[in-house]
Design an enzyme around this catalytic site. Structure first.
Site, PDB file in Angstrom:
ATOM      1  N   GLY B  74       0.823  -1.207   0.000  1.00 55.16           N
ATOM      2  CA  GLY B  74       0.000   0.000   0.000  1.00 55.16           C
ATOM      3  C   GLY B  74       0.855   1.255   0.000  1.00 55.16           C
ATOM      4  N   SER B 202      -4.248  -2.534  -0.324  1.00 57.91           N
ATOM      5  CA  SER B 202      -3.271  -3.535   0.046  1.00 57.91           C
ATOM      6  C   SER B 202      -3.996  -4.820   0.447  1.00 57.91           C
ATOM      7  CB  SER B 202      -2.502  -2.957   1.229  1.00 57.91           C
ATOM      8  OG  SER B 202      -1.322  -3.626   1.410  1.00 57.91           O
ATOM      9  N   HIS B 204      -3.297  -7.425   2.019  1.00 57.65           N
ATOM     10  CA  HIS B 204      -3.126  -8.056   3.334  1.00 57.65           C
ATOM     11  C   HIS B 204      -4.107  -7.505   4.371  1.00 57.65           C
ATOM     12  CE1 HIS B 204      -0.993  -5.061   5.870  1.00 57.65           C
ATOM     13  NE2 HIS B 204      -0.518  -4.607   4.745  1.00 57.65           N
ATOM     14  N   THR B 240      10.881  -8.113 -11.254  1.00 58.17           N
ATOM     15  CA  THR B 240      10.122  -9.357 -11.417  1.00 58.17           C
ATOM     16  C   THR B 240       8.959  -9.376 -10.433  1.00 58.17           C
ATOM     17  OG1 THR B 240      12.081 -10.492 -12.172  1.00 58.17           O
ATOM     18  CG2 THR B 240      10.305 -11.877 -11.307  1.00 58.17           C
ATOM     19  N   CYS B 330       2.833   7.881  23.709  1.00 57.22           N
ATOM     20  CA  CYS B 330       3.805   6.966  24.310  1.00 57.22           C
ATOM     21  C   CYS B 330       4.058   5.756  23.413  1.00 57.22           C
ATOM     22  CB  CYS B 330       3.305   6.466  25.662  1.00 57.22           C
ATOM     23  SG  CYS B 330       3.105   7.771  26.851  1.00 57.22           S
TER      24      CYS B 330
HETATM   25  S1  FES Z   1       6.405   7.298  26.776  1.00 58.50           S
HETATM   26 FE1  FES Z   1       5.036   8.506  27.850  1.00 58.50          FE
HETATM   27  S2  FES Z   1       5.564   7.981  29.864  1.00 58.50           S
HETATM   28 FE2  FES Z   1       6.755   6.604  28.772  1.00 58.50          FE
END
Ligand code: FES
Lengths: 136, 423
Positions: B74, B202, B204, B240, B330
């Site tokens: 994709g 895509s 998949h 290919t 995070c």
């Molecule tokens: S990445 Fe946000 S506290 Fe660890």
């Protein structure tokens, strides 16, 4: 290839501290409380301390953050209990990282958060002590 | 409930269908010729490729199977659509219009072009992530050569008004590229009815293999090749062919068409059950993107659980056997929340608590009930661990989802304790 169920994002020590965090909660009638935020990702960590005779008798944490942040605060509070304030002031996040058996590079800042929360809690304690010492 | 494994990340990828796998296997060792070769080994494979191409063309109602280009995935398809089109048409103008919530392969291809003399206008989206076609019209200038919008958003599941946008681009004589990555296999796609000149996806994502992408490109849209070499794919993509993957993709496409209504019905019912169950069992939770229904793709829920962070939720769910995704900062390597969540102006605290669950045809009612049994406990555990939850209960900070009028916002609070505004 191991079986799917044998894979985890972090190593066993980190996973253990994340899944079974030590010292989670708030110290009742804490002598010092530090709450800090990670500028990088926006997470928040709070450490509260009970201090007796210049030593950290109890340390507890609360964390709004990723698995590394939770594991780091769990480990940091474990390591710091029983230390003198002077020792605690020299505490470094590297100690947490080592005790956890390493963190991914992008997650080192989460352990810094634990160091900062601890230091903020000590500062808070000392700020509260200052007027008392001045009055005495 | 007993622990079980529940895969809820079908927007990332899906397992290969048994029928597709069986069809692929002979192409590894028996029919291993190169389709470019002129001997019988080559001719045998060439025939297989032609059939696969026809099946995929039928899936999107392409005018001709010659309009399909096979790529490595994709991402390569979007790169080729955007950079290849810009290259081939730069004499006509240097302006592109995209939405603010496109897939990274589109966002970053366009960003690359801006370093090479092109300009881009990003059209904003509303609070559920819908593009307003009139905003697209307003963004078009006499220098515009291409409009690129996705059919379905990969993060929050919003279905976009591509057909209406196509009326505008047709009126203005501009090409329209639709990224169908999150849509293909989960809703009918008809390129002629939509009125798009370029479209990519895509296999998949709908039970085909990885390593194969499709770019549909009709005669009205010229693209310049970016992978140079031999004259495979009519000279538009050298190298290919990934024969087994193309064969598998053909079978996946054929079955996707055959089973579409059955799959959609099944998955939409699970989506509804999951949505209603989660909202019943968990307080302070927000759906991102439209409600399940005509404006939302049938297989995903994107939710934000307040006062807790997303990676922790993801890890605890994984520990209980449930595989999900998250748009929390995070989780991302850049430590930024997903650009989609920023574009719908989701409060930072809610973006942090983001989880994406995407269902598939093999999920069951039992799977959903297991999630409904497990997830509230995880939320409870993490809220107990979160300083924000207690501070909310004490009135220090307020809820974004259900404001009480007490305390400051989480964002203000976070900025105060970190000494920096949240991004
Ligand atoms: S990445 Fe946000 S506290 Fe660890």
């Amino acid at each position: 290839m191991k079986e799917t169920k044998e894979y985890t994002l972090y190593n066993d020590t980190v996973m253990d501290h994340f899944l079974n965090p030590r010292n989670m909660g708030d110290v009742q009638e804490a002598d010092g409380v530090g709450e800090v935020g990670a500028a990088a990702c926006g997470d928040i960590m709070k450490i509260s301390l009970k201090i007796r005779d210049g030593k950290i008798e109890d340390a507890r944490f609360k964390t709004f953050g990723c698995g590394s942040a939770i594991a780091s605060s769990s480990m940091a509070t474990e390591l710091i209990k029983g230390r003198t304030l002077e020792e605690a002031k020299n505490f470094s996040n590297q100690e947490v990282v080592d005790a956890l058996g390493g963190l991914p590079p992008v997650k080192i800042h989460c352990s810094v958060l634990a160091e900062e929360a601890l230091k903020a809690a000590i500062e808070d304690y000392e700020a509260k002590q200052a007027p008392k010492t001045a009055a005495a | 409930m007993d622990k079980r494994f529940v895969y809820l990340d079908h927007q990332a990828t899906t397992p290969v269908l048994e029928e597709a796998l069986q069809a692929m296997l002979p192409y590894f060792r028996e029919a291993y010729g190169s389709p470019s070769s002129l001997h019988r080994f080559g001719l045998q494979v060439r025939e297989g490729l032609k059939e696969a191409r026809e099946k995929i063309a039928r899936m999107i109602n392409a005018e001709s199977e010659e309009d399909l280009i096979f790529t490595s995935g994709g991402t390569e398809s979007s790169n080729l659509a955007i950079k290849g089109f810009a290259d081939a048409n730069h004499r006509k103008g240097n302006h592109l219009v995209i939405s603010a919530i496109e897939h990274p392969s589109v966002m970053n291809s366009v960003e690359y072009l801006t370093k090479h003399g092109f300009e881009v206008t990003q059209v904003p989206v509303d609070a559920v992530g819908r593009i307003n076609p009139e905003d697209v019209r307003a963004a078009i200038t006499d220098k515009t050569i291409l409009v690129a919008v996705h059919l379905v958003n990969h993060d929050i599941g919003t279905i976009q008004p591509v057909k209406e946008i196509a009326k505008i681009t047709a009126e203005k004589g501009i090409a329209l590229y639709a990224d169908a990555l999150a849509a293909a296999g989960w809703m009918p796609i008809d390129v002629q009815d939509l009125g798009v000149q370029l479209l990519s996806f895509s296999p998949h994502r709908f039970y085909g293999p990885k390593g194969i992408g499709v770019l549909y490109r009709n005669r009205k849209a010229r693209v310049t090749s970016h992978i140079h070499g031999g004259v495979q794919e009519n000279g538009r993509r050298a190298g290919t062919e990934n024969v087994p993957a193309i064969i598998g993709a053909g079978v996946a496409a054929e079955i996707a068409v055959r089973d579409l209504s059955k799959r959609v019905e099944h998955v939409a019912a699970l989506q509804k059950r999951l949505y209603e169950g989660l909202w019943k069992h968990i307080e302070y939770i927000k759906l991102n993107g439209p409600e399940p229904g005509p404006l939302r793709v049938c297989n995903t829920l994107n939710l934000s659980t307040e006062f807790i962070e997303g990676e922790g939720q993801l890890l605890l769910l994984d520990y209980q056997g449930i595989a999900v995704a998250s748009g929390s900062s995070c989780v991302s390597k850049s430590l930024k929340v997903s650009h989609v969540l920023s574009a719908i102006k989701l409060d930072h605290a809610l973006a942090q608590g983001n989880i994406i669950m995407s269902l598939g045809k093999d999920n069951t009612v039992e799977d959903v009930d297991y999630v409904l049994d497990t997830f509230p406990k995880i939320v409870h555990k993490l809220r107990n661990m979160s300083p924000m939850w207690k501070e909310f209960e004490e009135g220090v900070i307020d809820s974004v989802i259900k404001p009480t009028g007490r305390g400051k916002s989480f964002t203000e609070h976070a900025a105060a304790v970190s000494g920096k505004a949240a991004h």
